[in-house]
Motif scaffolding. Structure first.
Motif, mmCIF file in Angstrom:
data_model
loop_
_atom_site.group_PDB
_atom_site.id
_atom_site.type_symbol
_atom_site.label_atom_id
_atom_site.label_comp_id
_atom_site.label_asym_id
_atom_site.label_seq_id
_atom_site.Cartn_x
_atom_site.Cartn_y
_atom_site.Cartn_z
ATOM 1 N N TYR A 10 0.879 -0.832 0.091
ATOM 2 C CA TYR A 10 -0.238 -0.406 0.126
ATOM 3 C C TYR A 10 0.305 1.284 0.076
ATOM 4 O O TYR A 10 2.026 1.442 0.672
ATOM 5 C CB TYR A 10 -0.590 -0.413 1.155
ATOM 6 C CG TYR A 10 -2.123 -1.403 1.427
ATOM 7 C CD1 TYR A 10 -3.669 -0.787 0.271
ATOM 8 C CD2 TYR A 10 -1.850 -2.323 2.197
ATOM 9 C CE1 TYR A 10 -4.660 -1.361 0.668
ATOM 10 C CE2 TYR A 10 -3.149 -3.168 1.810
ATOM 11 C CZ TYR A 10 -4.205 -2.795 1.201
ATOM 12 O OH TYR A 10 -4.860 -3.388 0.960
ATOM 13 N N ILE A 11 0.308 1.911 -0.763
ATOM 14 C CA ILE A 11 1.105 3.137 -1.321
ATOM 15 C C ILE A 11 0.491 4.593 -0.803
ATOM 16 O O ILE A 11 -0.584 4.841 -1.351
ATOM 17 C CB ILE A 11 2.163 4.069 -2.915
ATOM 18 C CG1 ILE A 11 2.775 2.435 -2.580
ATOM 19 C CG2 ILE A 11 2.867 4.918 -2.623
ATOM 20 C CD1 ILE A 11 3.606 2.712 -3.821
ATOM 21 N N MET A 119 10.186 -2.337 -5.973
ATOM 22 C CA MET A 119 11.022 -3.089 -5.128
ATOM 23 C C MET A 119 11.955 -2.547 -3.950
ATOM 24 O O MET A 119 12.101 -3.115 -3.226
ATOM 25 C CB MET A 119 11.597 -4.529 -6.385
ATOM 26 C CG MET A 119 10.306 -4.892 -6.938
ATOM 27 S SD MET A 119 8.613 -5.502 -5.628
ATOM 28 C CE MET A 119 7.576 -5.969 -7.494
ATOM 29 N N PRO A 120 13.011 -1.759 -4.600
ATOM 30 C CA PRO A 120 13.598 -1.148 -3.972
ATOM 31 C C PRO A 120 13.382 -0.301 -2.746
ATOM 32 O O PRO A 120 14.082 0.066 -1.679
ATOM 33 C CB PRO A 120 14.662 -0.952 -4.607
ATOM 34 C CG PRO A 120 14.249 -0.773 -6.039
ATOM 35 C CD PRO A 120 13.683 -0.968 -5.926
ATOM 36 N N TYR A 121 12.399 0.107 -3.093
ATOM 37 C CA TYR A 121 12.034 0.879 -1.788
ATOM 38 C C TYR A 121 10.892 -0.305 -0.839
ATOM 39 O O TYR A 121 10.571 0.842 0.279
ATOM 40 C CB TYR A 121 11.082 1.879 -2.041
ATOM 41 C CG TYR A 121 11.622 2.328 -3.250
ATOM 42 C CD1 TYR A 121 12.107 3.782 -2.568
ATOM 43 C CD2 TYR A 121 11.427 2.506 -4.475
ATOM 44 C CE1 TYR A 121 13.632 4.672 -3.479
ATOM 45 C CE2 TYR A 121 12.468 4.250 -5.058
ATOM 46 C CZ TYR A 121 12.843 4.708 -5.177
ATOM 47 O OH TYR A 121 13.909 5.222 -5.924
ATOM 48 N N ASP A 129 8.400 3.394 2.735
ATOM 49 C CA ASP A 129 7.947 4.741 2.793
ATOM 50 C C ASP A 129 8.469 5.734 2.809
ATOM 51 O O ASP A 129 7.900 6.471 2.199
ATOM 52 C CB ASP A 129 9.840 5.220 3.563
ATOM 53 C CG ASP A 129 10.623 5.901 5.287
ATOM 54 O OD1 ASP A 129 10.563 6.929 4.375
ATOM 55 O OD2 ASP A 129 10.555 5.208 6.391
ATOM 56 N N ASP A 130 7.643 6.974 3.618
ATOM 57 C CA ASP A 130 6.705 8.048 3.827
ATOM 58 C C ASP A 130 7.557 9.183 2.945
ATOM 59 O O ASP A 130 7.275 9.703 1.833
ATOM 60 C CB ASP A 130 6.303 9.007 4.572
ATOM 61 C CG ASP A 130 5.362 8.277 6.019
ATOM 62 O OD1 ASP A 130 4.244 7.021 4.692
ATOM 63 O OD2 ASP A 130 4.903 8.080 6.427
ATOM 64 N N THR A 131 9.035 9.022 3.068
ATOM 65 C CA THR A 131 9.894 9.544 2.071
ATOM 66 C C THR A 131 9.489 9.706 0.797
ATOM 67 O O THR A 131 9.488 10.574 -0.278
ATOM 68 C CB THR A 131 11.152 9.132 2.732
ATOM 69 O OG1 THR A 131 11.779 9.063 4.197
ATOM 70 C CG2 THR A 131 12.159 9.872 2.527
ATOM 71 N N PHE A 132 9.478 8.446 0.529
ATOM 72 C CA PHE A 132 9.548 8.201 -1.098
ATOM 73 C C PHE A 132 7.950 8.285 -1.191
ATOM 74 O O PHE A 132 7.759 7.848 -2.413
ATOM 75 C CB PHE A 132 10.343 7.246 -1.191
ATOM 76 C CG PHE A 132 11.806 6.970 -0.784
ATOM 77 C CD1 PHE A 132 12.723 7.243 -1.789
ATOM 78 C CD2 PHE A 132 12.361 6.109 -0.028
ATOM 79 C CE1 PHE A 132 13.973 7.969 -0.631
ATOM 80 C CE2 PHE A 132 12.992 6.429 0.542
ATOM 81 C CZ PHE A 132 13.630 6.769 0.009
ATOM 82 N N SER A 133 6.879 7.995 -0.953
ATOM 83 C CA SER A 133 5.499 7.972 -1.418
ATOM 84 C C SER A 133 5.144 8.443 -1.663
ATOM 85 O O SER A 133 4.521 8.035 -3.198
ATOM 86 C CB SER A 133 4.847 8.164 0.252
ATOM 87 O OG SER A 133 3.205 7.130 0.028
ATOM 88 N N ASN A 134 5.227 9.590 -1.737
ATOM 89 C CA ASN A 134 4.494 10.748 -2.305
ATOM 90 C C ASN A 134 5.412 10.685 -4.164
ATOM 91 O O ASN A 134 4.407 10.870 -5.157
ATOM 92 C CB ASN A 134 3.842 11.602 -2.075
ATOM 93 C CG ASN A 134 2.943 12.344 -0.803
ATOM 94 O OD1 ASN A 134 2.055 11.343 -1.141
ATOM 95 N ND2 ASN A 134 3.561 13.131 -0.150
ATOM 96 N N ILE A 135 6.876 10.791 -3.898
ATOM 97 C CA ILE A 135 7.625 10.733 -5.011
ATOM 98 C C ILE A 135 6.863 10.087 -6.436
ATOM 99 O O ILE A 135 6.882 10.429 -7.119
ATOM 100 C CB ILE A 135 8.995 10.490 -4.641
ATOM 101 C CG1 ILE A 135 8.989 12.042 -3.953
ATOM 102 C CG2 ILE A 135 10.015 10.317 -6.232
ATOM 103 C CD1 ILE A 135 10.402 11.726 -3.412
#
Length: 262
Positions: A10-11, A119-121, A129-135
């Motif tokens: 889930y993102i 996959m790497p995230y 992680d929220d750091t990358f979620s919106n991106i």
């Protein structure tokens, strides 16, 4: 592609398990099959296929494993995210006339490549992680809009549901097990306005009418179609078989199983 460690990714914010869809979300099926239903039509999703499930709609779906596995990726496009995206990319949506809960979208090589790029995230819990979620959500939405410009009017219509034909809506959606407040909202009414209009149309309260309508459908399915009570109670909007059996016997003086054996 290999998803064996990712059962459900889930993102974005978590989505509710109830049958009311509070936020738009993108659904990609990696393994297994899904059969969705929105009160009008059934939809089938196979591995490698994907769709948008629409906000402010009703939907339920059954999943089937493939070789003992069922794997999907869900990306939630919540209102806050979409409003910020619209400002950043100068996107303006209009009222959409598409009423389907499951919106099929054009296939593109970019989508499976995007899924692979996640996959790497993943962390150990199959989340990003929220750091990358919106991106990553922004990247996916840009891909979808490039191939499916019609999604603008679906995803960026921020208006609440308009007042609609209550009788037609309830006759189409009585099998969905949601609260009266949800029914009122989806038909463009306050809860008091919903109850008032409902009584004027059906000469009954919403809760009584829903039970009776579901039981009528249940009797038909058992007697005429030979359906087992255990196979239909959830689809009729009952939470458990005992509740269905109790209400059924109270109305018809006979248990659902006894009707099946007649």
């Amino acid at each position: 592609m290999r998803y064996t460690e990712i059962k459900s990714c889930y993102i974005g914010p978590e989505i509710s398990p109830e049958q009311f869809i509070a936020e738009h979300f993108f659904l990609y099926l990696a393994k297994g099959t899904i059969e969705g239903y929105d009160g009008i039509s059934k939809y089938h999703l196979k591995p490698g296929e994907y769709c948008i499930v629409r906000k402010n709609h009703l939907a339920r779906y059954n999943k089937q494993k493939q070789d003992g596995e069922f794997e999907k990726v869900v990306v939630i496009f919540d209102t806050d995210f979409l409003e910020k995206f619209a400002i950043k990319h100068k996107v303006i949506g209009q009222n959409s006339i598409n009423e389907a809960s499951f919106v099929h979208i054009n296939k593109s090589d970019l989508v499976p490549n995007f899924i692979l790029s996640l996959m790497p995230y993943y962390n150990d819990g199959g989340e990003i992680d929220d750091t990358f979620s919106n991106i990553k959500r922004e990247e996916l939405l840009l891909i979808l809009l490039k191939e499916n410009p019609q999604l603008v009017d679906i995803l960026f219509d921020f208006a609440p549901p308009e007042k609609i034909d209550l009788e037609a809506y309830m006759n189409r959606n009585y099998k969905f097990n949601i609260s009266m407040e949800r029914f009122a909202y989806l038909t463009g009414r306050s809860i008091s306005g919903f109850k008032r209009d409902f009584a004027a149309i059906f000469s009954d309260t919403p809760s009584r009418w829903l039970i009776q309508r579901r039981l009528q459908e249940g009797y038909f399915l058992i007697e005429k179609k030979g359906k087992k009570p255990s196979d239909i109670y959830l689809d009729l909007g009952f939470e458990d078989p005992s509740h269905f059996s109790f209400a059924f016997k109270k109305k018809y003086g006979i248990t659902p199983s006894a009707v099946l054996q007649k």
